[in-house]
Design a protein around this motif. Structure first.
Motif, PDB file in Angstrom:
ATOM      1  N   LEU A   1     -11.664  -7.710 -20.574  1.00  0.00           N
ATOM      2  CA  LEU A   1     -11.069  -6.385 -20.710  1.00  0.00           C
ATOM      3  C   LEU A   1     -10.097  -6.117 -19.575  1.00  0.00           C
ATOM      4  O   LEU A   1     -10.230  -6.650 -18.477  1.00  0.00           O
ATOM      5  CB  LEU A   1     -12.151  -5.298 -20.719  1.00  0.00           C
ATOM      6  N   ARG A   2      -9.173  -5.260 -19.855  1.00  0.00           N
ATOM      7  CA  ARG A   2      -8.169  -4.840 -18.879  1.00  0.00           C
ATOM      8  C   ARG A   2      -8.812  -3.917 -17.843  1.00  0.00           C
ATOM      9  O   ARG A   2      -9.723  -3.148 -18.141  1.00  0.00           O
ATOM     10  CB  ARG A   2      -7.047  -4.117 -19.629  1.00  0.00           C
ATOM     11  N   GLU A   3      -8.318  -3.993 -16.617  1.00  0.00           N
ATOM     12  CA  GLU A   3      -8.795  -3.130 -15.546  1.00  0.00           C
ATOM     13  C   GLU A   3      -7.668  -2.222 -15.060  1.00  0.00           C
ATOM     14  O   GLU A   3      -6.523  -2.646 -14.969  1.00  0.00           O
ATOM     15  CB  GLU A   3      -9.314  -3.945 -14.359  1.00  0.00           C
ATOM     16  N   HIS A   4      -8.044  -1.005 -14.729  1.00  0.00           N
ATOM     17  CA  HIS A   4      -7.121  -0.084 -14.054  1.00  0.00           C
ATOM     18  C   HIS A   4      -7.641   0.167 -12.651  1.00  0.00           C
ATOM     19  O   HIS A   4      -8.804   0.549 -12.463  1.00  0.00           O
ATOM     20  CB  HIS A   4      -7.009   1.241 -14.810  1.00  0.00           C
ATOM     21  N   ILE A   5      -6.831  -0.058 -11.646  1.00  0.00           N
ATOM     22  CA  ILE A   5      -7.231   0.129 -10.254  1.00  0.00           C
ATOM     23  C   ILE A   5      -7.037   1.591  -9.876  1.00  0.00           C
ATOM     24  O   ILE A   5      -5.902   2.075  -9.826  1.00  0.00           O
ATOM     25  CB  ILE A   5      -6.425  -0.789  -9.321  1.00  0.00           C
ATOM     26  N   PHE A   6      -8.129   2.299  -9.603  1.00  0.00           N
ATOM     27  CA  PHE A   6      -8.020   3.740  -9.362  1.00  0.00           C
ATOM     28  C   PHE A   6      -7.901   4.102  -7.888  1.00  0.00           C
ATOM     29  O   PHE A   6      -7.858   5.292  -7.549  1.00  0.00           O
ATOM     30  CB  PHE A   6      -9.208   4.491  -9.987  1.00  0.00           C
ATOM     31  N   THR A   7      -7.839   3.117  -7.010  1.00  0.00           N
ATOM     32  CA  THR A   7      -7.731   3.412  -5.581  1.00  0.00           C
ATOM     33  C   THR A   7      -6.299   3.313  -5.070  1.00  0.00           C
ATOM     34  O   THR A   7      -6.079   3.298  -3.863  1.00  0.00           O
ATOM     35  CB  THR A   7      -8.621   2.444  -4.776  1.00  0.00           C
ATOM     36  N   ALA A   8      -5.324   3.251  -5.962  1.00  0.00           N
ATOM     37  CA  ALA A   8      -3.944   3.010  -5.531  1.00  0.00           C
ATOM     38  C   ALA A   8      -3.409   4.134  -4.666  1.00  0.00           C
ATOM     39  O   ALA A   8      -2.546   3.906  -3.807  1.00  0.00           O
ATOM     40  CB  ALA A   8      -3.046   2.831  -6.763  1.00  0.00           C
ATOM     41  N   SER A   9      -3.877   5.364  -4.857  1.00  0.00           N
ATOM     42  CA  SER A   9      -3.296   6.509  -4.159  1.00  0.00           C
ATOM     43  C   SER A   9      -3.881   6.743  -2.782  1.00  0.00           C
ATOM     44  O   SER A   9      -3.436   7.637  -2.066  1.00  0.00           O
ATOM     45  CB  SER A   9      -3.492   7.774  -5.005  1.00  0.00           C
ATOM     46  N   VAL A  10      -4.873   5.946  -2.384  1.00  0.00           N
ATOM     47  CA  VAL A  10      -5.557   6.216  -1.122  1.00  0.00           C
ATOM     48  C   VAL A  10      -4.688   5.874   0.081  1.00  0.00           C
ATOM     49  O   VAL A  10      -4.652   6.595   1.070  1.00  0.00           O
ATOM     50  CB  VAL A  10      -6.898   5.438  -1.070  1.00  0.00           C
ATOM     51  N   SER A  11      -3.959   4.764   0.010  1.00  0.00           N
ATOM     52  CA  SER A  11      -3.118   4.347   1.131  1.00  0.00           C
ATOM     53  C   SER A  11      -2.061   3.386   0.614  1.00  0.00           C
ATOM     54  O   SER A  11      -2.116   2.931  -0.533  1.00  0.00           O
ATOM     55  CB  SER A  11      -3.958   3.663   2.226  1.00  0.00           C
ATOM     56  N   SER A  12      -1.088   3.067   1.481  1.00  0.00           N
ATOM     57  CA  SER A  12      -0.043   2.133   1.070  1.00  0.00           C
ATOM     58  C   SER A  12      -0.615   0.741   0.850  1.00  0.00           C
ATOM     59  O   SER A  12      -0.217   0.021  -0.064  1.00  0.00           O
ATOM     60  CB  SER A  12       1.060   2.091   2.132  1.00  0.00           C
ATOM     61  N   LEU A  13      -1.594   0.343   1.695  1.00  0.00           N
ATOM     62  CA  LEU A  13      -2.244  -0.952   1.492  1.00  0.00           C
ATOM     63  C   LEU A  13      -3.026  -0.972   0.180  1.00  0.00           C
ATOM     64  O   LEU A  13      -3.019  -1.962  -0.548  1.00  0.00           O
ATOM     65  CB  LEU A  13      -3.192  -1.244   2.661  1.00  0.00           C
ATOM     66  N   ALA A  14      -3.700   0.147  -0.110  1.00  0.00           N
ATOM     67  CA  ALA A  14      -4.433   0.238  -1.371  1.00  0.00           C
ATOM     68  C   ALA A  14      -3.481   0.156  -2.555  1.00  0.00           C
ATOM     69  O   ALA A  14      -3.802  -0.447  -3.577  1.00  0.00           O
ATOM     70  CB  ALA A  14      -5.231   1.544  -1.419  1.00  0.00           C
ATOM     71  N   CYS A  15      -2.302   0.741  -2.399  1.00  0.00           N
ATOM     72  CA  CYS A  15      -1.296   0.663  -3.462  1.00  0.00           C
ATOM     73  C   CYS A  15      -0.848  -0.781  -3.668  1.00  0.00           C
ATOM     74  O   CYS A  15      -0.687  -1.239  -4.807  1.00  0.00           O
ATOM     75  CB  CYS A  15      -0.109   1.555  -3.122  1.00  0.00           C
TER      76      CYS A  15
END
Length: 1534
Positions: free
Chosen positions: A1210-1224
């Motif tokens: 299944l496809r995954e969506h990463i929901f931590t992208a907005s936490v920091s530039s490294l997380a993005c």
């Protein structure tokens, strides 16, 4: 929430939860005491006193761990209760407890069995059982009244029927839950309870009690544990019921279909039958020794039940599937002897074998094998020992791939070579010495040579092609057509010599890496057979690699090889007479050293650039596949609005089960079907919107704009959500008011050109008409309204609307309508005033219509007055139905109509939250993607979700949220600034809430990587199933009424109960909280917090189950020992309730990798035919859960030839992208791999494996082949991908589906990301050594092998490179002496030592001797300055030398870091590990400086300031995040 009424300690916890593991047997007594405290505190005291007495009798000297502390606490409590409590029902305690018991029985059992729910009766029987047990300790047997004894016998007889259960109360009587009324459950239970053909057996403990079903019968023969029998009984019934329902077309039946049992038999024993064929022994399933008269269905159920019981109690041996086959084979033979070779069995007599205890199977079969595993695991020495020095799971399992395994015999001979160990001795490090059994089939040795050995065909191919290209390029002008030259062809034939040499190297490696014997006679392998692909798949990935290789070789020939040929020829012709020490090949006459030096980088690039070509082609192919899969067709709100009108049809085609073929319908019936499908879409859409509101992604106003009504109405158009109709009415009014033409058609064309505007106008008119007719009570008023509506509708049909109505007066009419609707929405506090306001505005509206808007309004009024003379004295529109204004349906229409008239342009941007937009657009886009048709819930695959948990965050406590870091920023404050709109929505939602602290903790936890977030997301599956079942079986009026309707009739209530039962039948969620039991007893504050929060999760979600490993102290043969259990609990009445307890042969997590072992111990509690593995940092959404039954249908599809998938990716969506530039950055990296990367791996390359969660496993396939992960310590550190390897080797394959997605959290800090990358890289290194990679590399066809290499271990191997620069410095003045090289290292080491001395001085003397330390630093600085001055002035050091030295230092320093990590123990021993860490931090700072310095310089220029801000903080910028608010904000305001 987690506490109970009853005795609590000073921290507020139940005394029953404070019991140490060594005294756990008194927990039921203390829980009963707590439960009855409010009814009779004296009897509660007697229960606690009895618990104390039991503990004291067993351990008078308090030697057991924790006993003394608990006895002291309980004794103190008893002293208080002794004085406080007195008998209520009798004069003495003996009579008091008897009277209470009698009253309890009469009130709760005799009367309650017909009125109480099953869950209540289960609790009642538990209390009654414990009370009588306590009574027997307090009251002598002769003093117990006959009445009490009679009641106790009745409780004992029925206790099993009211025992704690998981999903199915199989033997319950009285009021049964709806799930037990399902025909498939009744049929399955009837099948396993059919015992007529089975001989009776003697049972330990229950000699006169017959077995209830075939599993109890098997347990009596082989000695399985009761907990295991109860667990597998429910497991088998659910499997049979779910499979049987799909094969039946009728709704009511009581017999199991024969095809059901055969299907489950084939699925369960597919691996066993294959194993028997491989070893050339007769399968028990196909045994000819079975008499023709035998009941085949019963026999097949016995086989399945026996295997499940073996598997359920096998503990770590579940990782050894062929070992389980061997055990089953022998035990089934033994069962055959019981059934068919016993004379008395034919006569119906009793089987005369000696009775067997319930732990016999564990002690005699499982424990000996477990001990072998445990001893071998200790040889691993925590990963420090060589893999060749110990046998892992695979080695021990592969022992059963040879027919020599039958030499073990049955019962197993402990002296056989499998159990071989000389006297084992254990040192401090638990190292096992003595003789050991050699490895089986494969030896994992730490060497890069495995890369050549596993993928030798690829290396040979590349080397031979390189040789051929060099030969062709060397010929004359190097034209590719030179290959036709006879001499070139002869030279090319030399590749066969090379090929022979490469084969020789391969043979040498085989000898080195395994053993001479195994090289001489490689054993046949049980796995890796039948891995051929169908023709179409073969064609696709072959074409992919042919095109790629043509591109790669063309580039290599014309860009890399051909340009070097002429320079190489010239260099080889030059003669060199003298050589320096550092020059290679001093005796060569053709300058071969120079030639090698210029060819070496090119050859390296030649072998590595295939990885680059793969990345290019994979991106292109993945993009093309994405386009054809309709991915990304709806990305913005504009695209969403433009296609929303087709959503209901797409929804019904994809997510609504197809109806059976029906005869042609009449137009009204077709219209009803369209309306019904629209109502189904609206209900699902609204549940989606409600879920986003509860998650605070949207506000109340946005929720109202996004909802779509589904109630019955006379409106002739589809009621679209209001965000689509925003401003349509005001725009239509402006168009009508300003319209200059005279023809109605022109105005109507303008309005009808916008479908949403047309729908808004029609809905507004028809809803207002329906509303007014409902409010008016006077017949004359209704006639006036009817005439007005008739005039409007007639004029529209006759195209005379503009001539009969004045459009310029519409604004004043709309103003009054808005005021009218606001009054209707107001609370009816004062009925008279409320009615007066409504009537007053209604009169104004009718006056404007009849006097200003209509040309003939007065005539309508006069006709009505003439028709109703009796009402002359009564003013018009003064009588209204005020009661109607308070009904829910009217209020809903009023709110919608008001929004329809008043919402302006701003609603076009609804929702404003970026995550809400992403979810809506993805869900909408998925409706146009290819997916299997949805079955009805009754016929769908059943499935479980399994989440391993250790000690991660469950819920952020208040103190953690408000704890400030070194910058004065708290976690809650930071989250509020990152998610400002969601925090505002949260405050709006809890405005009237009383428990704001708990709600705030949950809000924050739902935005972190917590177990709370994961459980909430996974429980959406149950909500989705309940709604789907409701829509499948609801009547038309119930569908239009809605799933959330409060006023429900009996049928509606029954339907909801059936939906809940069906959801329980199809879905199970188990969280494997490995140390939950230890956390429960721990004094650590964090552990206690985790325990309470997990318990609260079980109480919040009754369907949630928690499995854990329980460690207890037990006295065995007079010696205190630790005993381990797998335990399953659920939420009860404010406490957890134990459902199953299965004893283990030892600590399960000591042998293999922790996560895999954690999953393995809990997998026996999962149910269903599919299993989704979910990490505790994942999330799910309601709208995605609704598509689960679609994706499960992929298991039915024959994707390639006759094969069906075994793992659904299944496809995954990463929901931590907005936490920091490294997380993005990590989010983008993961998203690219989880989408386009895995898309190409699955199709066309056919080498997608299991890369972690949230893939869905064919559960029956994998539990019979070793589970959903591999667990050998160290070698299987990347345990997830090995399950994909194993599945492929065993004949399965993996697909990838992108119409459904699951949320995933990723590391957000630099050190977390570094550790994650290290873990992945180390895992790939271990994979390189593994037998799985070797076997796949050898068994795949050539092109699939290329795909496998370049998408796994090859990626890391292709990323290595290094340089050197020291001899090119100006300060050297052309010298090539070895002293220059030595001096360069002296300078390097001196600098590092100087830094080390300064660091040591700062650490040791920084506080006491600050002045000498500062003087030392000053002297070092002056010395450095002096040396640099001398080098510049006297020796000609230049700036370019410094720059070159810096470049040379980069790879050298990096080498120091890598060597230091690899040799950490040695580096720590000499005290330089801190220096290595400091060097690593310096590299991190340097890289940050290099990356951000250009951006910082550019930021000085005004014209790039905004661009720079967006580059650095793009996600934060879009969310409105201001960094200054975090750095200088007023934290106290929140």
């Amino acid at each position: 929430m987690a506490s109970t009424s009853g005795t609590k300690d000073e921290m507020g916890f139940d005394d029953s939860e404070l019991v140490p593991s060594s005294l756990v047997y008194i927990v039921p007594i203390l829980r009963v005491a707590n439960e009855i405290e409010k009814d009779n505190d004296r009897v509660a005291y007697l229960c606690r006193f009895n618990a104390f007495e039991r503990v004291h009798r067993m351990d008078r000297e308090s030697r057991l761990p924790g006993a003394r502390r608990f006895k002291t606490y309980l004794l103190y409590r008893l002293q208080e209760d002794e004085e406080r409590t007195k008998p209520r029902l009798a004069k003495s305690d003996r009579m008091e407890i008897q009277k209470f018991y009698q009253n309890f029985y009469e009130k709760n059992i005799r009367e309650g069995q017909y009125t109480k729910k099953l869950e209540e009766m289960v609790k009642v029987y538990q209390i009654a059982t414990v009370l009588y047990d306590v009574m027997k300790f307090i009251v002598p047997g002769s003093k117990i009244e006959q009445k009490t004894q009679r009641y106790a016998r009745d409780v004992e007889e029925k206790r099993e029927q009211y025992g704690l259960y998981n999903i199915l109360p199989l033997y319950a009587v009285g009021v049964k839950p709806p799930i037990m009324e399902l025909p498939e459950i009744r049929a399955a239970l009837r099948a396993i309870c059919y015992m007529d053909n089975l001989p009776s057996v003697r049972r330990v403990g229950d000699k006169d009690k017959p077995a209830n079903d075939i599993l109890e019968w098997l347990s009596s023969i082989f000695g399985f544990q009761k907990g295991n029998v109860r667990n597998q009984r429910e497991h088998l019934v659910l499997l049979l019921a779910n499979i049987d329902r799909r094969s039946k077309g009728v709704e009511d039946y009581d017999q199991l279909d024969s095809h059901t049992v055969k299907h489950l038999l084939d699925k369960t024993f597919e691996n066993y039958v294959s194993w028997c064929d491989y070893l050339r022994c007769t399968s028990i399933i196909d045994s000819h020794k079975v008499p023709p008269s035998a009941d085949r269905q019963q026999l097949h159920l016995l086989y399945i039940g026996l295997y499940l019981l073996i598997w359920g109690e096998a503990s770590n041996i579940r990782f050894m599937p062929e070992c389980l086959c061997y055990i089953f084979h022998n035990m089934a033979n033994e069962m055959h002897r019981t059934l068919f070779r016993n004379v008395q069995a034919v006569r119906g007599g009793t089987y005369q074998a000696a009775p067997i205890g319930e732990e016999a199977f564990l002690h005699d079969v499982i424990t000996p094998i477990y001990e072998v595993l445990r001893k071998e695991a200790r040889r691993n020495q925590g990963g420090k020992a060589s893999h060749a020095s110990w046998r892992n799971y695979d080695d021990l399992n592969e022992y059963f791939w040879s027919d020599k395994c039958f030499k073990l015999g049955w019962p197993m001979n402990r002296k056989s070579d499998f159990f071989v160990h000389s006297r084992d001795s254990y040192g401090r490090a638990q190292v096992v010495s003595g003789k050991k059994k050699p490895k089986t089939n494969f030896v994992e040795m730490r060497t890069f040579l495995h890369l050549y050995r596993s993928f030798d065909r690829m290396w040979k191919f590349l080397i031979l092609v390189l040789q051929a290209m060099i030969i062709v390029a060397w010929h004359e002008d190097g034209s590719i057509f030179g290959i036709l030259d006879e001499g070139v062809i002869k030279n090319i034939f030399s590749i066969f010599i090379t090929y022979a040499f490469l084969n020789f190297i391969q043979a040498i490696l085989d000898i080195i890496l395994i053993t001479l014997l195994m090289w001489w006679a490689q054993p046949k392998l049980y796995v890796g057979r039948g891995m051929h692909e169908d023709i179409f798949s073969l064609f696709k990935y072959t074409l992919f690699w042919i095109v790629l290789l043509i591109s790669k070789f063309a580039f290599s020939y014309y860009v890399e090889i051909l340009p070097l040929v002429i320079p190489t020829k010239l260099i080889m012709k030059m003669h060199v007479s003298s050589y320096e020490w550092h020059e290679f090949f001093p005796n060569a006459t053709h300058n071969i050293g120079v030639a090698i030096s210029i060819w070496a980088p090119i050859v390296m690039v030649y072998f590595m650039d295939t990885q680059i070509w793969y990345a290019i082609y994979a991106t292109i192919i993945g993009g093309i596949y994405g386009v054809f899969s309709h991915l990304g067709e709806i990305r913005t709100l504009g695209m969403l609005r433009s296609r929303f009108k087709s959503f209901p049809l797409a929804f019904c085609e994809r997510l609504v089960p197809m109806q059976k073929e029906e005869p042609k319908r009449d137009p009204p019936e077709d219209d009803l079907l369209v309306r019904k499908n629209g109502a189904k879409f609206s209900q699902v859409w609204n549940e989606f919107i409600f879920s986003m509101r509860m998650e605070d992604l949207i506000s109340n106003s946005e929720r109202d704009l996004l909802l779509a009504p589904y109630t019955t109405s006379d409106v002739s158009v589809f009621p679209w959500p209001l965000f689509l109709l925003a401003s349509k009415i005001p725009i239509a009014l402006d168009m009508a008011k300003d319209f200059k033409g005279k023809e109605d058609a022109e105005l109507f064309i303008k309005i009808s050109s916008d479908e949403y505007m047309r729908s808004a106008v029609i809905e507004c008119y028809q809803t207002l008409k329906e509303l007014l007719f409902g409010l008016l009570e006077n017949e004359r008023d209704k006639m006036i309204l009817q005439h007005i509506c008739h005039e409007i509708e007639t004029s529209i049909q006759q195209r005379t609307f503009l001539s009969k109505f004045h459009m310029s007066k519409l604004p004043s009419l709309i103003d009054k309508l808005e005021k009218f609707l606001y009054h209707l929405q107001a609370d009816n506090v004062d009925a008279e005033k409320y009615a007066f306001q409504i009537i007053n505005v209604l009169e104004d509206i009718m006056e404007i219509i009849t006097q200003d808007v209509m040309n003939n309004g007065k005539e309508i009024l006069e006709r009505a007055d003439a028709h109703h003379h009796d009402n002359d004295k009564l003013e018009r529109f003064e009588r209204i139905n005020i009661r109607l204004t308070q009904t829910g349906s009217l209020k809903e229409k009023v709110v919608r109509l008001c929004l329809l008239l008043t919402v302006k342009e701003s609603a076009i941007n609804v929702p404003t939250n970026l995550e809400a937009r992403r979810r809506i657009t993805f869900f909408a886009n998925s409706l146009y993607m290819r997916m299997p048709n949805a079955p009805i819930v009754h016929n769908m695959f059943s499935f479980s979700v399994l989440t391993p948990y250790y000690r991660e965050d469950v819920l952020y406590p208040e103190e953690v949220l408000h704890r400030e870091n070194e910058d004065g920023i708290s976690l809650l404050f930071y989250l509020q600034k990152i998610y400002p709109d969601e925090w505002k929505n949260f405050e709006e939602r809890i405005r009237d809430s009383h428990d704001i602290t708990e709600a705030t903790s949950q809000w924050a936890s739902y935005r972190g990587q917590t177990l709370f977030r994961t459980v909430r997301g996974m429980m959406y599956y149950k909500e989705a199933l309940e709604l789907q079942c409701f829509l499948d079986y609801a009547k038309d009026d119930e569908i239009f009424t809605g799933f959330r309707t409060v006023n429900m009739n009996k049928h509606h209530m029954d339907l909801k109960e059936r939906a809940g039962a069906m959801a329980d039948l199809k879905f199970t969620y188990v969280v494997s909280c490995q140390i939950y039991g230890a956390q429960k007893k721990s004094n650590d504050e964090r552990d206690q917090s985790c325990y309470i929060n997990i318990l609260n999760l079980m109480l919040t979600y009754p369907s949630l189950r928690v499995a854990y490993i329980d460690e207890r102290e037990a006295t065995i043969n007079g010696i205190s020992q630790k005993v381990y259990y797998s335990v399953l609990v659920k939420g009860g009445d404010c406490v957890d309730e134990e459902i199953y307890r299965i004893k283990l042969p030892g600590p399960p997590t000591e042998i293999g990798e922790g996560k895999a072992e954690n999953q393995n111990h809990a997998i026996i509690f999962t149910r269903g035919e599919a299993l989704q593995t979910i990490d505790m940092n994942q999330d799910n959404h309601f709208e995605e859960a609704f598509k689960m039954r679609n994706v499960l249908e992929e298991f039915h599809k024959h994707h390639h030839g006759q094969c069906r998938p075994t793992i659904l990716g299944l496809r995954e969506h990463i929901f931590t992208a907005s936490v920091s530039s490294l997380a993005c950055f990590m989010s983008n990296q993961e998203s690219s791999f989880a989408t386009i990367g895995q898309r190409v791996l699955a199709d066309p390359l056919r080498v997608r494996f299991h890369y972690g969660q949230p893939d869905i496993f064919d559960r029956l396939f994998h539990i019979t082949r070793g589970g959903v992960s591999k667990a050998s310590r160290t070698i299987n550190s990347s345990q997830d991908i090995f399950s994909g390897y194993d599945s492929t080797l065993r004949g399965g394959y993996v697909t990838h589906h992108e119409y459904i997605q699951v949320g995933k959290g990723r590391d957000v800090r630099m050190n977390q990301i570094f550790l994650f990358e290290v873990e992945v890289a180390n895992g790939n290194g271990e994979q390189t050594l593994s037998r799985d990679v070797y076997r796949l590399g050898c068994r795949f066809d050539f092109y699939r092998m290329l795909s496998f290499y370049f998408t796994t271990v090859g990626f890391y191997f292709s990323s290595m490179v290094t340089y050197g620069l020291v001899y090119h410095l100006n300060v050297v003045r052309g010298s090539t002496s070895i002293l220059v090289y030595v001096l360069s290292w002296v300078v390097m080491l001196s600098a590092l030592l100087a830094l080390k001395f300064v660091s040591m001085g700062r650490q040791r003397f920084g506080t006491k001797l600050q002045l000498p330390l500062k003087i030392l630093k000053a002297l070092l600085f002056l010395g450095f300055l002096s040396i640099m001055t001398v080098l510049f002035v006297k020796y000609g050091l230049t700036i370019s030398d410094i720059f070159a030295s810096f470049l040379a230092f980069l790879p050298t320093g990096w080498a120091f870091i890598l060597i230091g990590q690899a040799c950490r123990p040695c580096v720590e021993g000499i005290g330089f590990w801190d220096s290595i860490m400091e060097l690593g931090r310096a590299y991190e700072c340097m890289m940050g400086f290099m990356i951000f310095m250009p951006i910082a310089i550019l930021s000085w220029f005004p014209f790039v300031s905004k661009l720079q801000t967006r580059l650095l903080f793009i996600q934060a910028f879009n969310r409105g995040l201001q960094i200054s608010m975090i750095l200088g904000g007023k934290k106290g305001t929140n």
